[in-house]
Design an enzyme around this catalytic site. Structure first.
Site, short mmCIF file in Angstrom:
data_model
loop_
_atom_site.label_atom_id
_atom_site.label_comp_id
_atom_site.label_asym_id
_atom_site.label_seq_id
_atom_site.Cartn_x
_atom_site.Cartn_y
_atom_site.Cartn_z
N HIS A 228 0.82 -1.22 0.00
CA HIS A 228 0.00 0.00 0.00
C HIS A 228 0.85 1.27 0.00
CE1 HIS A 228 -3.88 1.95 0.11
NE2 HIS A 228 -3.31 2.87 0.87
N TYR A 232 1.58 5.51 -2.49
CA TYR A 232 1.99 6.89 -2.20
C TYR A 232 3.33 7.20 -2.83
CZ TYR A 232 -2.02 6.49 0.70
OH TYR A 232 -3.31 6.28 1.11
N HIS A 379 -10.49 0.82 -9.09
CA HIS A 379 -9.99 1.83 -8.16
C HIS A 379 -8.56 2.24 -8.50
CE1 HIS A 379 -8.69 3.78 -4.47
NE2 HIS A 379 -7.74 2.87 -4.34
N PHE A 380 -7.66 1.27 -8.68
CA PHE A 380 -6.28 1.71 -8.87
C PHE A 380 -5.99 2.19 -10.29
CE2 PHE A 380 -5.50 -3.07 -8.76
CZ PHE A 380 -5.16 -3.23 -10.10
N HIS A 381 -6.93 1.99 -11.23
CA HIS A 381 -6.78 2.67 -12.51
C HIS A 381 -7.12 4.16 -12.37
CE1 HIS A 381 -6.40 -1.28 -14.49
NE2 HIS A 381 -5.86 -0.58 -15.47
N ARG A 442 -11.55 -10.33 -10.05
CA ARG A 442 -10.37 -9.84 -10.74
C ARG A 442 -9.46 -11.02 -11.02
NH1 ARG A 442 -6.75 -7.02 -5.92
NH2 ARG A 442 -5.39 -6.61 -7.68
N ARG A 443 -8.37 -10.77 -11.75
CA ARG A 443 -7.32 -11.76 -12.00
C ARG A 443 -7.83 -13.04 -12.64
NH1 ARG A 443 -5.49 -11.23 -5.76
NH2 ARG A 443 -3.99 -9.54 -5.90
#
Length: 561
Positions: A228, A232, A379-381, A442-443
């Site tokens: 995680h 950042y 989300h992470f896209h 996913r995956r």
């Protein structure tokens, strides 16, 4: 004078890092398009479903690790030399970290691509989250380790430049860009300890057969200790751009140097002790420590909210300097035809949406609804795929002319590209979030709830529309990427010295400068110490429990893929 003339050695290093970053972005982008058409079932003739996992691993590693790390290394090299107004102290050290990172990238990439050739003893279909029991070739793990070690040496190079500046400027405040670089690297040093231990102590010996089994809970925990905070590591350089460059592009000045420093200090303190929120469903971790991770994650909303206020206020100041008036009509005075500005602004809008979906990920109870579904890639896209990636592309329109001494080429393509990316990501990410709520995992290479499947009649009707959105959005994103690469290649190959560079690299001081902020904010040792204490509280007891049976306690054998 242009940056390339003032700091020619640094400019070469920045260009080299950007070159590798753009190459990784191109290959990863192709893999992303292949995933979109294969996973949704629209066209499954390019690869088979076994090779899909090779493509998925390449997409994740090349974009989330290689593209970001090399671009950040180039951006931070520029930021340190630009803000300290001095070259890096040791060119040999500088080129050594670049070469270590490059060798690591080549090894990892060759290992990943080896998955396309079953006859080769190379494979790494372990995805971006490369923890056991899936087992890659040792070449992959060595490459990953070298990439991280190279980034550590790069951080040392920037700290040495700062220490040299400090000797000549005793008592002065750390220039803001350098402050942001150093705090980001403190966070990176602290957070990468986990993945370094996982790879060097466990995964490399395990893949070589030196140890037969590893504890999957321990190695997974070490990965997410890093997994995680790496978010950042992607976002803090985007904030670096939003705080120090975007106000200038808007025609104004940063509202508050103090708030910018506070935000980066908060990231140092809070970024790492949050990893257990990726492990809410994992047994063997006490619920209380999962709750601590959730609480710390929610605290991370604070620097994001401070950033939203400070950056938008800085943009408003710029718009009003350009004649903007009214409560909202000032927005139209912003330079939306400048791709460097529009790309950063649109990336910020997308990041706000990603923050809302991130709150769902962080909550212990509602996380169960979307855990390991297509919601998570959606989300992470929004975060790394747009907040970071689109910001990096946007600032390249402003920075690449400085490091090459050449005018930006294909200006019309550059102007349109951020909007095309924004539209494509809006379509794809929206559909991914909704599909995740419908339970699509996913995956996986297979299109769940296919439109021709009557097993789930309640969701099939909407699923066809979601799949179309994913394919359409992915295709538009690939078009936007092609536009960006056309501009970058054209600028790179253009003849230097023809025309005048329209880039002014001078960054104006903040409206409220560092003299208005407490000097304790520049005490980097203090914030690093507090971060380490919080990590010991959040991770110490759980890790001690996992190690109770010994560091090499019986666990899982490897499943080579």
């Amino acid at each position: 004078m242009a940056y390339v003339d003032d700091y020619p050695d640094a400019a070469k290093v920045v260009r080299a890092n950007f070159g590798v970053a753009f190459a990784a972005l191109s290959i990863g982008g192709i893999f992303g398009l292949i995933q979109a058409v294969h996973r949704t079932g629209f066209f499954r003739g390019l690869i088979n479903s076994t090779d899909y996992y090779t493509v998925l691993t390449g997409h994740g590693v090349l974009l989330a690790l290689v593209f970001t790390t090399f671009f950040i290394a180039g951006l931070f090299t520029w930021g340190v030399t630009n803000s300290l107004e001095r070259s890096l102290p040791n060119p040999r050290l500088t080129w050594s970290w670049f070469l270590v990172m490059l060798v690591g990238t080549i090894l990892a990439t060759v290992s990943i691509l080896g998955g396309f050739v079953p006859e080769l003893p190379l494979s790494a279909d372990v995805l971006f989250t490369f923890y056991p029991p899936l087992q890659a070739s040792p070449v992959f793990y060595v490459g990953a380790a070298l990439l991280i070690v190279g980034s550590w040496i790069a951080g040392l190079d920037w700290f040495l430049a700062y220490w040299g500046w400090r000797k000549d400027n005793d008592g002065e405040r750390i220039p803001l860009q350098t402050f942001m670089v150093l705090t980001t690297m403190i966070m990176w040093y602290v957070s990468t300890v986990g993945v370094a231990v996982e790879v060097v102590v466990f995964l490399i010996p395990w893949s070589l057969g030196l140890i037969s089994e590893v504890d999957p809970l321990l190695t997974r925990t070490l990965f997410w200790y890093f997994g995680h905070p790496v978010v950042y590591f992607w976002l803090m350089p985007a904030y670096f751009v939003w705080y120090t460059i975007l106000p200038k592009l808007a025609g104004g000045r940063l509202l508050s140097d103090t708030l910018a420093r506070v935000v980066f200090v908060l990231f140092v303190i809070l970024s790492t002790p949050v990893g257990f929120h990726h492990q809410y469903v994992d047994p063997g971790i006490p619920e209380g420590f999962k709750f601590i991770a959730m609480t710390n994650t929610m605290f991370l909303l604070l620097p994001s909210l401070l950033t939203a206020f400070t950056v938008v206020a800085s943009m408003e100041h710029g718009a009003r300097q350009r004649g903007g008036k009214g409560y909202l009509s000032w927005l139209w005075k912003l330079p939306w035809d400048n791709p460097a500005f529009s790309g950063c602004a649109l990336a910020g809008i997308m990041f706000a949406a990603g923050g809302f979906s991130g709150m769902i990920n962080a909550g212990m109870n509602i996380n169960y609804l979307i855990h390991n579904t297509l919601w998570v890639p959606g989300h992470f896209h929004l975060t790394v795929g747009t907040a970071a990636a689109l910001t990096f592309m946007a600032v390249s329109y402003w920075l690449v002319p400085q490091i090459t001494g050449k005018r930006l080429q294909h200006r019309t393509l550059a102007t349109v590209q951020p909007y095309v990316w924004f539209i494509g990501m809006t379509l794809m990410s929206n559909a991914m979030h909704r599909a995740g709520l419908a339970g699509v995992p996913r995956r996986t290479a297979e299109p769940e709830y296919n439109v021709v499947d009557a097993t789930f009649p309640n969701v099939v009707g909407g699923m066809g529309e979601m799949q179309l959105q994913i394919v359409l959005g992915g295709t538009i994103l690939f078009v936007a990427l092609s536009m960006f690469m056309t501009v970058m290649i054209g600028t790179w190959l253009a003849e230097r010295g023809r025309g005048t560079l329209s880039v002014n690299s001078h960054l104006p001081p903040a409206l409220s400068g560092p003299e208005s902020s407490p000097r304790v904010l520049d005490n980097l040792k203090l914030w690093a110490a507090i971060a380490i204490v919080l990590i010991l509280i959040a991770y110490g007891p759980p890790l001690a429990g996992m190690l109770g049976d010994g560091i090499f306690a019986p666990g899982t054998p490897g499943f080579p893929v």
